[in-house]
Design a protein around this motif. Structure first.
Motif: not given
Length: 426
Positions: A243-249, A211-222
């Motif tokens: 998650t706090n800092y993904v939301l901050a971004g 999975h090292r090259y999987d691509d995520y959007r910030p919303a996916d992480l949230v």
């Protein structure tokens, strides 16, 4: 991240290594793990490491390699340099492939190293090597948020719902009850997506190679975090959540209309001349020069070269790449008030009670935290661990002395902490 937090640092290795493995992924002094250079990699085991070499800072000592010293003024004290170098040598002897440290004392810079940057070629670590800084990224994120507050664009007491309507909801999460401040000091209660067992397996376990090259959007992480109940009601406790800092971004992007990467570059990297610091987004290769990053996914298992990876699985929680020199310059500008007006500078260092098993003093501020060393000296900074790289960055409150370290493997035995050596030795 708490359950595997990085912040703690009793032994540099134990701390630096533990973080990534535990899923802390970017928090503090924890886990040492590989960083990545530039050419494509195969997920195959790396060759056995050559016998660890030892190094020293400028002015060679018997049986050691010479490091470098730059900058005007008197070089950092010989005793401090020697103490740091002994710690680096012990870290390399404990099994970690390589370790790098830069001490800046009143404008005079010294870099020491031990071990290797590349197990295959035996190339030594270099002062200009790039590496992934993990959760030290959080210090940059908090700074941008505080600058936006100073400009009247947002307020730390704004709710998350105001900026990201409908994003933090489900399973008891409520963005209208969480403030921006609570994101930055980890009192939001929002579940950390890095606690998710599948995410841990895919990026800190054996699943990484697939999975090292999987691509995520910030919303996916949230969305991963929203599958779980909050850890506590907002403002009632503390838990290190990436998650706090993904939301901050995401809030930075919503408030400015620009990408997180643009704002960090425009506000911090360019003004400070940090030419060796980048926000990679989905770029999988490392800027050059850089060594390799290595990981074991089980104790005593094969060593894998994990240099290349898509860091969107961390994004604003810890995807940045830098050097020891650039990281030290940023930290000095931040702690000495060059980046924030007085009101926001005060907010930056206003700490809340935190878990002492995660951050040593049991206190966490906004993207940085205080740490009182065994000699009584108090420093400020952060640590960061991600797959293939583990780092520490600390500075005295007056900005006169800083230390930034990096290790490029996630295994090794107990070893002294260079931070203690740097600040508790004249």
């Amino acid at each position: 991240m708490q359950s595997a937090s990085e912040p703690r640092t009793r032994t540099v290795l134990g701390a630096l290594l533990a973080s990534a493995v535990a899923g802390a992924l970017l928090a503090t002094p924890a886990a040492a793990q590989p960083h990545r250079p530039g050419s494509p990699l195969t997920p195959s085991a790396a060759p056995a490491a050559p016998a660890p070499a030892t190094g020293t800072g400028t002015g060679t000592e018997a049986g050691t390699r010479a490091a470098t010293a730059t900058g005007a003024g008197t070089r950092p004290g010989a005793a401090a340099r020697a103490a740091i170098q002994r710690a680096l040598d012990d870290i390399a002897r404990s099994g970690t492939p390589g370790v790098l440290a830069t001490l800046d004392d009143r404008g005079s810079r010294w870099t020491g190293e031990a071990g290797v940057a590349d197990l295959r070629t035996g190339r030594e670590r270099q002062a200009r090597d790039h590496f992934r800084i993990g959760s030290i990224t959080k210090s940059y994120v908090a700074t941008v948020i505080l600058q936006l507050e100073a400009e009247g664009v947002l307020d730390l007491d704004d709710t998350v719902e105001r900026w990201l309507p409908g994003v933090v909801t489900g399973n008891g999460h409520d963005g209208s009850a969480i403030t921006v401040r609570q994101l930055l000091n980890h009192t939001s209660g929002v579940k950390s997506y890095t606690d998710d067992p599948t995410h841990l397996h895919n990026f800190f376990g054996a699943g990484f190679l697939k999975h090292r090259y999987d691509d995520y959007r910030p919303a996916d992480l949230v969305r991963i975090a929203m599958r779980y109940a909050p850890d506590f009601a907002p403002g009632t406790s503390w838990y290190y959540s990436n998650t706090n800092y993904v939301l901050a971004g995401m809030i930075i992007e919503k408030a400015t209309g620009n990408s997180f990467e643009h704002e960090v570059d425009h506000r911090l990297l360019r003004p400070l001349g940090l030419r060796n610091t980048v926000t990679p987004r989905s770029t999988v290769t490392m800027p050059r020069p850089a060594g390799r990053g290595y990981a074991m996914f089980e104790p005593g298992g094969p060593v894998h070269d994990v240099t290349e990876l898509n860091a969107t699985f961390t994004w604003a929680a810890g995807d940045m790449i830098s050097t020891t020199g650039d990281t030290g310059r940023f930290l000095r500008a931040l702690i000495t008030g060059r980046l924030l007006p007085p009101a926001q500078q005060k907010e930056l260092t206003t700490a809340v009670a935190a878990d002492p098993a995660v951050v040593e003093d049991g206190a966490y501020a906004l993207g940085i935290y205080p740490r009182t060393l065994s000699c009584g000296v108090k420093v400020w900074g952060h640590t960061g661990g991600t797959t293939g790289s583990g780092s520490e960055a600390f500075i005295t409150a007056d900005g006169k002395r800083s230390l930034v370290t990096n290790v490029n493997g996630n295994w090794g035995g107990p070893a002294p902490d260079p931070v203690e050596a740097a600040f508790c030795t004249p």
